[in-house]
Design a protein around this motif. Structure first.
Motif, PDB file in Angstrom:
ATOM      1  N   ALA A 117       0.821  -1.208   0.000  1.00 16.86           N
ATOM      2  CA  ALA A 117       0.000   0.000   0.000  1.00 16.86           C
ATOM      3  C   ALA A 117       0.859   1.265   0.000  1.00 16.86           C
ATOM      4  O   ALA A 117       0.478   2.292  -0.560  1.00 16.86           O
ATOM      5  CB  ALA A 117      -0.930   0.001   1.205  1.00 16.86           C
ATOM      6  N   GLY A 118       2.045   1.177   0.626  1.00 13.71           N
ATOM      7  CA  GLY A 118       2.930   2.336   0.695  1.00 13.71           C
ATOM      8  C   GLY A 118       3.713   2.603  -0.572  1.00 13.71           C
ATOM      9  O   GLY A 118       4.331   3.657  -0.718  1.00 13.71           O
ATOM     10  N   ALA A 121       0.084   5.238  -5.025  1.00 15.87           N
ATOM     11  CA  ALA A 121      -0.749   6.378  -4.644  1.00 15.87           C
ATOM     12  C   ALA A 121      -1.932   5.904  -3.806  1.00 15.87           C
ATOM     13  O   ALA A 121      -2.349   4.751  -3.906  1.00 15.87           O
ATOM     14  CB  ALA A 121      -1.250   7.094  -5.900  1.00 15.87           C
ATOM     15  N   PRO A 122      -2.487   6.790  -2.962  1.00 15.54           N
ATOM     16  CA  PRO A 122      -3.590   6.385  -2.074  1.00 15.54           C
ATOM     17  C   PRO A 122      -4.764   5.725  -2.784  1.00 15.54           C
ATOM     18  O   PRO A 122      -5.370   4.799  -2.258  1.00 15.54           O
ATOM     19  CB  PRO A 122      -4.003   7.712  -1.422  1.00 15.54           C
ATOM     20  CG  PRO A 122      -2.761   8.537  -1.436  1.00 15.54           C
ATOM     21  CD  PRO A 122      -2.059   8.178  -2.710  1.00 15.54           C
ATOM     22  N   HIS A 123      -5.097   6.175  -4.001  1.00 20.28           N
ATOM     23  CA  HIS A 123      -6.260   5.620  -4.690  1.00 20.28           C
ATOM     24  C   HIS A 123      -5.964   4.275  -5.352  1.00 20.28           C
ATOM     25  O   HIS A 123      -6.851   3.687  -5.981  1.00 20.28           O
ATOM     26  CB  HIS A 123      -6.779   6.608  -5.738  1.00 20.28           C
ATOM     27  CG  HIS A 123      -5.835   6.839  -6.884  1.00 20.28           C
ATOM     28  ND1 HIS A 123      -4.716   7.636  -6.769  1.00 20.28           N
ATOM     29  CD2 HIS A 123      -5.834   6.362  -8.156  1.00 20.28           C
ATOM     30  CE1 HIS A 123      -4.070   7.667  -7.927  1.00 20.28           C
ATOM     31  NE2 HIS A 123      -4.721   6.899  -8.774  1.00 20.28           N
ATOM     32  N   LYS A 124      -4.737   3.767  -5.202  1.00 17.56           N
ATOM     33  CA  LYS A 124      -4.384   2.470  -5.781  1.00 17.56           C
ATOM     34  C   LYS A 124      -3.996   1.434  -4.724  1.00 17.56           C
ATOM     35  O   LYS A 124      -3.487   0.367  -5.047  1.00 17.56           O
ATOM     36  CB  LYS A 124      -3.214   2.637  -6.761  1.00 17.56           C
ATOM     37  CG  LYS A 124      -3.555   3.450  -8.001  1.00 17.56           C
ATOM     38  CD  LYS A 124      -2.367   3.501  -8.959  1.00 17.56           C
ATOM     39  CE  LYS A 124      -2.717   4.265 -10.226  1.00 17.56           C
ATOM     40  NZ  LYS A 124      -1.564   4.303 -11.175  1.00 17.56           N
ATOM     41  N   LYS A 125      -4.234   1.750  -3.461  1.00 15.20           N
ATOM     42  CA  LYS A 125      -3.765   0.869  -2.388  1.00 15.20           C
ATOM     43  C   LYS A 125      -4.376  -0.523  -2.449  1.00 15.20           C
ATOM     44  O   LYS A 125      -3.683  -1.532  -2.338  1.00 15.20           O
ATOM     45  CB  LYS A 125      -4.068   1.508  -1.027  1.00 15.20           C
ATOM     46  CG  LYS A 125      -3.152   2.669  -0.679  1.00 15.20           C
ATOM     47  CD  LYS A 125      -3.422   3.175   0.723  1.00 15.20           C
ATOM     48  CE  LYS A 125      -2.446   4.284   1.101  1.00 15.20           C
ATOM     49  NZ  LYS A 125      -2.660   4.753   2.496  1.00 15.20           N
ATOM     50  N   ASP A 260     -11.011   0.217  -4.172  1.00 11.94           N
ATOM     51  CA  ASP A 260     -10.526   1.595  -4.128  1.00 11.94           C
ATOM     52  C   ASP A 260     -11.626   2.584  -4.516  1.00 11.94           C
ATOM     53  O   ASP A 260     -11.509   3.775  -4.259  1.00 11.94           O
ATOM     54  CB  ASP A 260      -9.328   1.761  -5.068  1.00 11.94           C
ATOM     55  CG  ASP A 260      -8.040   1.205  -4.470  1.00 11.94           C
ATOM     56  OD1 ASP A 260      -7.800   1.429  -3.275  1.00 11.94           O
ATOM     57  OD2 ASP A 260      -7.289   0.536  -5.195  1.00 11.94           O
ATOM     58  N   LYS A 311      -7.823  -3.656   3.272  1.00 17.20           N
ATOM     59  CA  LYS A 311      -7.720  -2.200   3.170  1.00 17.20           C
ATOM     60  C   LYS A 311      -8.526  -1.523   4.271  1.00 17.20           C
ATOM     61  O   LYS A 311      -8.123  -0.488   4.811  1.00 17.20           O
ATOM     62  CB  LYS A 311      -8.208  -1.721   1.800  1.00 17.20           C
ATOM     63  CG  LYS A 311      -8.037  -0.210   1.597  1.00 17.20           C
ATOM     64  CD  LYS A 311      -8.407   0.200   0.189  1.00 17.20           C
ATOM     65  CE  LYS A 311      -8.119   1.692  -0.015  1.00 17.20           C
ATOM     66  NZ  LYS A 311      -9.015   2.559   0.749  1.00 17.20           N
ATOM     67  N   ASP A 315      -7.014   1.201   6.746  1.00 19.07           N
ATOM     68  CA  ASP A 315      -7.580   2.552   6.842  1.00 19.07           C
ATOM     69  C   ASP A 315      -7.978   2.900   8.276  1.00 19.07           C
ATOM     70  O   ASP A 315      -7.737   4.009   8.749  1.00 19.07           O
ATOM     71  CB  ASP A 315      -8.808   2.675   5.929  1.00 19.07           C
ATOM     72  CG  ASP A 315      -8.451   2.671   4.457  1.00 19.07           C
ATOM     73  OD1 ASP A 315      -7.252   2.853   4.137  1.00 19.07           O
ATOM     74  OD2 ASP A 315      -9.346   2.451   3.623  1.00 19.07           O
ATOM     75  N   HIS A 318      -5.033   3.510  10.878  1.00 17.46           N
ATOM     76  CA  HIS A 318      -4.066   4.442  10.278  1.00 17.46           C
ATOM     77  C   HIS A 318      -3.088   4.964  11.331  1.00 17.46           C
ATOM     78  O   HIS A 318      -3.448   5.195  12.481  1.00 17.46           O
ATOM     79  CB  HIS A 318      -4.802   5.610   9.627  1.00 17.46           C
ATOM     80  CG  HIS A 318      -5.752   6.312  10.544  1.00 17.46           C
ATOM     81  ND1 HIS A 318      -5.377   7.259  11.448  1.00 17.46           N
ATOM     82  CD2 HIS A 318      -7.088   6.166  10.705  1.00 17.46           C
ATOM     83  CE1 HIS A 318      -6.419   7.698  12.125  1.00 17.46           C
ATOM     84  NE2 HIS A 318      -7.484   7.044  11.704  1.00 17.46           N
TER      85      HIS A 318
END
Length: 402
Positions: A117-118, A121-125, A260, A311, A315, A318
């Motif tokens: 995930a790191g 990009a955030p929208h592809k985690k 996502d 995910k 989330d 976090h």
């Protein structure tokens, strides 16, 4: 997607192969060691329990070192466990090897999910997490049938030796391709443990136990169900499991793509459809073609829940997600063990080989209920936040002296 995800997928392929290939080799292992097949089944149970216990244990031990180094150490543990299994002189030593290998399982997927995930990009985690898990799903299509065939043809020890070799390839890939991400500054064990105070994290883990448990309630007993009820030959079970694996691959990719975009709606659809399909399996299990189609659907719908649930945990936890992510992997195996036990009770009660499908349907429906509860808590939290923000200016105005 970064090439480093390929290295994680290779490691996942090896882990997925060693987890499931033993199911097809139990008679050969039992015969070599002179134990009964039920006793040899402890190799499955021991592995599952090792994952549940090893996920938090290994993650806690790795909080002081970089995630890349921890992934490499876990692959080393995986290699050692499989080599010990391949060379075991007695059954007890092989069981020990299985447990050692299992200790790497949960932490690898947990830490690997955070790393994957790191890297994007955030929208592809969710897509990145799904790509890593593709190694696990492909293992059920290629690694497990091939490993079973090799084990039955030239010896099960060769199978575990080859799995150890897969671990070496995965270790080399991680060493060469995964960036050296340091441990997060300021994040300590107490921060990781604090994530478990979050009700949403616990709800996501409960959904994992119940939802994926629904899948394994049926699949654990797929061999007697298909041979005794559907009328398949014994040799057909391997290819039915390949169909299950193909469903897993497709479901995992679909789950990664849409989690996502619409995470909770995806969970509603996949868990609801899974409950319905499992209930219908009690009927379709009596017809060969319909049974085969149903097995694909169970694999697809079951694994469509994996990227969104993983995910969801990341989330909600976090800031300190590593331990929660690893424990959620253990939750998958806890669900496997729980559902296999409940399904066995249903069969032992004289309800027939299709009874575990009803068990699975109830478990999946329970996970769906929890998904609605989780979403309701989300909405209430947002509403309370909106009210608080809306009241702030009024409160400030009343405090101004006249």
């Amino acid at each position: 997607m970064p090439l480093a995800l390929l290295a994680l997928a290779i490691g996942a392929f090896g882990i997925g192969t060693t987890e499931f290939v033993i199911m097809g080799l139990l008679p050969e292992v039992a015969g070599d060691f002179g134990v009964s097949v039920p006793t040899a089944g402890h190799l499955v149970t021991g592995y599952a329990l090792g994952v549940v216990l090893g996920a938090p244990l290994m993650t806690v031990l790795g909080t002081k070192i970089s995630r890349k180094r921890m992934l490499m150490l876990l692959m080393g543990l995986f290699i050692a466990g499989n080599l010990l299994s391949a060379l075991a002189p007695v059954f007890g030593v092989m069981l020990l090897g299985r447990v050692i290998a299992s200790l790497a399982h949960g932490a690898f997927f947990g830490i690997g999910s955070v790393v994957a995930a790191g890297l994007v990009a955030p929208h592809k985690k969710a897509g990145a997490i799904a790509l890593m898990f593709t190694g696990l799903t492909v293992a059920n299509v290629v690694g497990v049938p091939l490993g079973t065939l090799i084990g039955q043809s030239v010896g099960w020890r060769i199978t575990f030796g080859l799995v150890a070799a897969l671990g070496v390839i995965g270790l080399a890939g991680i060493a060469g391709l995964v960036p050296d991400l340091p441990a997060l500054e300021g994040v300590r064990l107490r921060h990781e443990l604090a994530a478990f105070k979050n009700v949403q994290v616990l709800l996501a883990m409960a959904m994992t136990v119940l939802g994926f448990g629904g899948v394994f309630a049926a699949i654990t007993y797929i061999a007697p169900m298909m041979t005794q009820v559907a009328g398949f030959a014994d040799g057909s079970v391997t290819w039915l499991l390949v169909l299950f694996g193909l469903g897993m691959v497709g479901g995992n990719l679909v789950g990664g793509r849409y989690a996502d975009r619409a995470l909770m709606p995806l969970l509603y659809v996949s868990l609801g459809a899974l409950a319905v399909v499992l209930a219908l399996f009690t009927l379709t299990a009596h017809h060969k073609a319909l049974a085969a189609v149903t097995i694909v659907l169970i694999g697809g719908l079951g694994f469509a829940t994996v990227p969104p649930l993983q995910k969801r945990v990341l989330d909600q936890a976090h800031g300190a997600p590593t331990l929660a992510s690893a424990v959620n992997i253990g939750a998958f195996n806890l669900g496997n063990a729980l559902s296999a036990w409940l399904g066995g009770l249903a069969i032992a009660a004289g309800l027939g080989y299709t009874a575990p499908n009803w068990v699975g349907a109830v478990l999946a429906a329970s996970a769906l209920v929890l998904a609605f509860v989780s979403a309701a808590l989300d909405r209430r939290g947002k509403a309370l936040g909106a009210v608080t923000v809306g009241q702030a200016p009024t409160e400030r105005r009343t405090a101004v002296p006249h």
